[in-house]
Design an enzyme around this catalytic site. Structure first.
Site, short mmCIF file in Angstrom:
data_model
loop_
_atom_site.label_atom_id
_atom_site.label_comp_id
_atom_site.label_asym_id
_atom_site.label_seq_id
_atom_site.Cartn_x
_atom_site.Cartn_y
_atom_site.Cartn_z
CE1 TYR A 119 13.60 14.11 30.44
CE2 TYR A 119 12.04 12.31 30.58
CZ TYR A 119 13.06 13.04 31.13
OH TYR A 119 13.55 12.71 32.38
CE LYS A 162 9.78 26.57 40.20
NZ LYS A 162 9.78 26.66 41.64
CG ASP A 194 9.60 24.31 43.63
OD1 ASP A 194 8.36 24.39 43.52
OD2 ASP A 194 10.33 25.32 43.69
CG ASP A 218 11.63 10.28 34.31
OD1 ASP A 218 11.39 9.18 34.86
OD2 ASP A 218 12.56 10.45 33.51
CG ASP A 222 12.61 7.34 39.52
OD1 ASP A 222 11.66 6.85 38.86
OD2 ASP A 222 13.80 7.11 39.24
MG MG Z 1 12.82 7.41 35.07
#
Ligand code: MG
Ligand code: NAI
Length: 321
Positions: A119, A162, A194, A218, A222
């Site tokens: 990001y 990772k 993962d 992120d 969720d």
């Molecule tokens: Mg989000």
């Protein structure tokens, strides 16, 4: 003098749930609210999604309450996080009595790196049909996150990474976080992100605090929202050294925006995190207690199976306070 809180409702349900959170703050503390705005609607009117006065207000206020922005989200929230030098995004995800959850034993907190990773904004189209994204991981940012994690979770935490594939970038992330924790005598366990996603679905009760790179935090938060009853429940705090921006994890929810039925819980719980950040943990606890009371006894919004409006939930929370 009362503390100053900048209020940036944004677009869609951001502008519906944020006023409820402001009313709740107003009920428990004497704040001075500075109302500014950002997002798609502002961009259309003013030619920029983040006017200078909004950034200035966030830079000078003691804390900021943000709703959500639509298509311009990245142009709004990334600069706002930067405006308070936020290095960690705190995202708690837990279940509540009275709320149906896929995994009732979930009680997690994600501490997400908030400045870099994929990001960082270094994307390019290098030729027709070929694009790149440069992933930035620094020792400094990893260290700052780890130091916060050690304060937040002295009993230990999980490091999501990772590093078996991204050996250099996540190698540095993992090593730095583990070194900082070891120096402070804080126990850590490492988890490949993962596999962690699967374990979180199957056995969320085995995890407590999870420290993650930016994108992974992120996505995994969720995922956790799905375990506990939906995005309407998840608050977050963008913490900087002196200031913070507090916002629900959810976005503008275009599918229900304008209906007046968005769940304001995430926004109100974000306001409770704002209270904690400013040192008013008693007030934060009062707000959380009221939210829990309403979640347990109703009314509820459609996402939780009820038919109450955003306002009605807000009124019920205010009454419980
Ligand atoms: Mg989000
Ligand atoms: P979203 O979080 O807006 O919605 C996902 C789903 O969850 C939808 O079905 C929505 O109705 C439901 N939902 C979310 N919050 C809810 C609430 N409080 N009460 C009841 N139901 C709720 O995510 P989506 O659809 O991926 O993104 C929509 C827009 O929001 C996009 O333009 C995106 O860029 C923006 N966005 C902005 C964020 C921010 O400003 N921080 C964060 C995430 C998305």
């Amino acid at each position: 003098m009362s503390e100053e809180v900048a209020v940036v409702p944004g677009d869609g349900i951001g502008s519906e749930v944020t006023p409820v959170a402001v009313d709740v703050l107003d009920a428990v503390r004497d704040f001075e609210f500075v109302h500014v705005d950002a997002g798609d609607a502002v961009a259309e009117e003013r030619g920029t999604p983040l006017p200078d006065e909004t950034r200035d207000a966030v830079e000078t206020a003691d804390a900021t309450l943000f709703g959500a922005a639509g298509e311009t989200a990245a142009d709004v929230i990334l600069p706002l996080r930067a405006a308070v030098d936020s290095f960690v995004n705190v995202r708690p995800a837990r279940t509540y009595p009275g709320v149906d959850a896929v995994q009732p034993a979930t009680d997690l907190v994600f501490l997400r790196e908030n400045t870099e990773g994929v990001y960082a904004g270094h994307e390019a189209e290098i030729s027709d049909g070929v694009t790149t994204c440069t992933r930035v991981v620094t020792e400094a940012a990893s260290r700052r996150l780890a130091e916060y994690a050690c304060e937040y979770a002295p009993d230990g935490f999980t490091v999501a990474h990772k590093a078996n594939v991204m050996r250099v970038t996540d190698g540095l992330f993992r090593e730095t976080v583990e070194d900082v924790a070891a120096d402070r005598g804080v126990e850590t366990d490492a988890a490949l992100m993962d596999a962690l996603a699967m374990h979180l679905v199957e056995h969320p009760e085995q995890y407590d605090v999870v420290v993650t790179p930016n994108l992974a935090g992120d996505v995994l938060s969720d995922l956790a929202a799905g375990l506990v009853g939906g995005l309407g429940l998840l608050p977050s705090a963008n913490i900087g050294p002196e200031r913070g921006v507090f916002e629900p994890v959810h976005g503008t929810a275009p599918d229900i925006a304008g209906d007046g039925t968005a769940n304001p819980t995430a926004a109100v719980l974000s306001a409770a995190m704002l209270l904690d950040f400013l040192g008013h943990t008693d007030a934060g606890d009062r707000v959380r207690g009221a939210v829990e009371d309403v979640l347990e006894h109703g009314p509820t919004t459609p996402d939780l199976g009820g038919d109450a409006t955003t306002r009605e939930i807000g009124d019920a929370i205010l009454e419980a306070i």
